[in-house]
Design an enzyme around this catalytic site. Sequence first.
Site, PDB file in Angstrom:
ATOM      1  N   HIS A   7       9.795  -0.174 -17.983  1.00  0.00           N
ATOM      2  CA  HIS A   7       8.660   0.078 -17.084  1.00  0.00           C
ATOM      3  C   HIS A   7       8.379   1.566 -16.865  1.00  0.00           C
ATOM      4  O   HIS A   7       7.231   1.968 -16.681  1.00  0.00           O
ATOM      5  CB  HIS A   7       8.879  -0.631 -15.745  1.00  0.00           C
ATOM      6  CG  HIS A   7       7.616  -0.974 -15.040  1.00  0.00           C
ATOM      7  ND1 HIS A   7       7.423  -2.138 -14.351  1.00  0.00           N
ATOM      8  CD2 HIS A   7       6.447  -0.306 -14.931  1.00  0.00           C
ATOM      9  CE1 HIS A   7       6.197  -2.159 -13.847  1.00  0.00           C
ATOM     10  NE2 HIS A   7       5.582  -1.055 -14.185  1.00  0.00           N
ATOM     11  N   TYR A  26       6.393  -6.582 -10.146  1.00  0.00           N
ATOM     12  CA  TYR A  26       5.161  -7.050  -9.502  1.00  0.00           C
ATOM     13  C   TYR A  26       5.471  -8.256  -8.604  1.00  0.00           C
ATOM     14  O   TYR A  26       4.681  -8.609  -7.735  1.00  0.00           O
ATOM     15  CB  TYR A  26       4.085  -7.460 -10.518  1.00  0.00           C
ATOM     16  CG  TYR A  26       3.604  -6.387 -11.468  1.00  0.00           C
ATOM     17  CD1 TYR A  26       3.934  -5.044 -11.295  1.00  0.00           C
ATOM     18  CD2 TYR A  26       2.793  -6.718 -12.552  1.00  0.00           C
ATOM     19  CE1 TYR A  26       3.482  -4.074 -12.179  1.00  0.00           C
ATOM     20  CE2 TYR A  26       2.333  -5.753 -13.433  1.00  0.00           C
ATOM     21  CZ  TYR A  26       2.688  -4.428 -13.251  1.00  0.00           C
ATOM     22  OH  TYR A  26       2.234  -3.484 -14.145  1.00  0.00           O
TER      23      TYR A  26
END
Length: 271
Positions: free
Chosen positions: A111, A53
């Site tokens: 992830h 992110y």
Amino acid sequence: MSILTETYTMNTGAKIPKIGFGTWQTPDGDIAYNSVLSALKVGYRHIDTAKVYGNEASVGRAIKDSGIAREDIFLTTKLPADIKDSSKVEETFQTSLSTLGLDYVDLYLIHAPWPWEERGKDYTKENIEVWQEMEKIYNSGQAKAIGVSNFNIHDLTAILNNGKVIPAANQIRWFIGYTENDITDFSKKKNILVEAYSPLATGRLLDHGELKKMAEKYNKTVAQISIRYCLQHDTLPLPKSTHDEFIQQNADVDFEISNEDMTILDSLKTE
Ligand code: A2P
């Protein structure tokens, strides 16, 4: 008691606040810093970020500047999906810790089972090796829990069959009309918490006609109905917002959707 102080208990025995504040697509710098700080001021005690992110530095700074004791905040970050070489896991984790400015995280997730540009490709062998490194981080105490994200039944089974530590959570895309029943039921059966990212379908649910009607009936917003729906299915919503008004609203979900209406929502087409 506000929903923000309610918790689920993970298979590690640790408690995790039932609503997490999502930061996917929240730009680093002032926007991430201010929105996380706002969330903490409103009473959120669970923040979800990821190395990819790109906002770990601002998230970490907001946590520090909030003045809230570290142990009162639950922080998740994630090992990038393209790290499938197990020798890179430890150093990647340490980079996240130092960018966050923290000495531990509460939850560290793989992830995705594949690098994003190779979605669906079989990385079973690599994921098993990566999981062994995740277990070392867990055993070091620098991640209080470890888990996965975007894993399907096949991916998760490989970890369950070959790992020593059962993942504490599986964070998946999950919202009204996209409830991924197979992997959700499988995860729950294995005592793995299902975390719902994009609980508003990144905002797409908000204009849905039937959801608007349902929201009116409860005198709530579509966002609140969508978040409440996750909670009533025992998944953990991670709504994301950069606006104070929405951040506040998304945590104001102390109401009950009737069983009848849950059934209607269960069959709603939103995709
Ligand atoms: P913004 O970030 O500009 O505040 P999801 O959580 O499913 O990823 O959805 C996030 C999207 O929904 C973002 O675009 C966010 O806008 C928007 N959003 C979040 N909460 C609300 C709300 N209560 N009302 C309207 N839009 C919202």
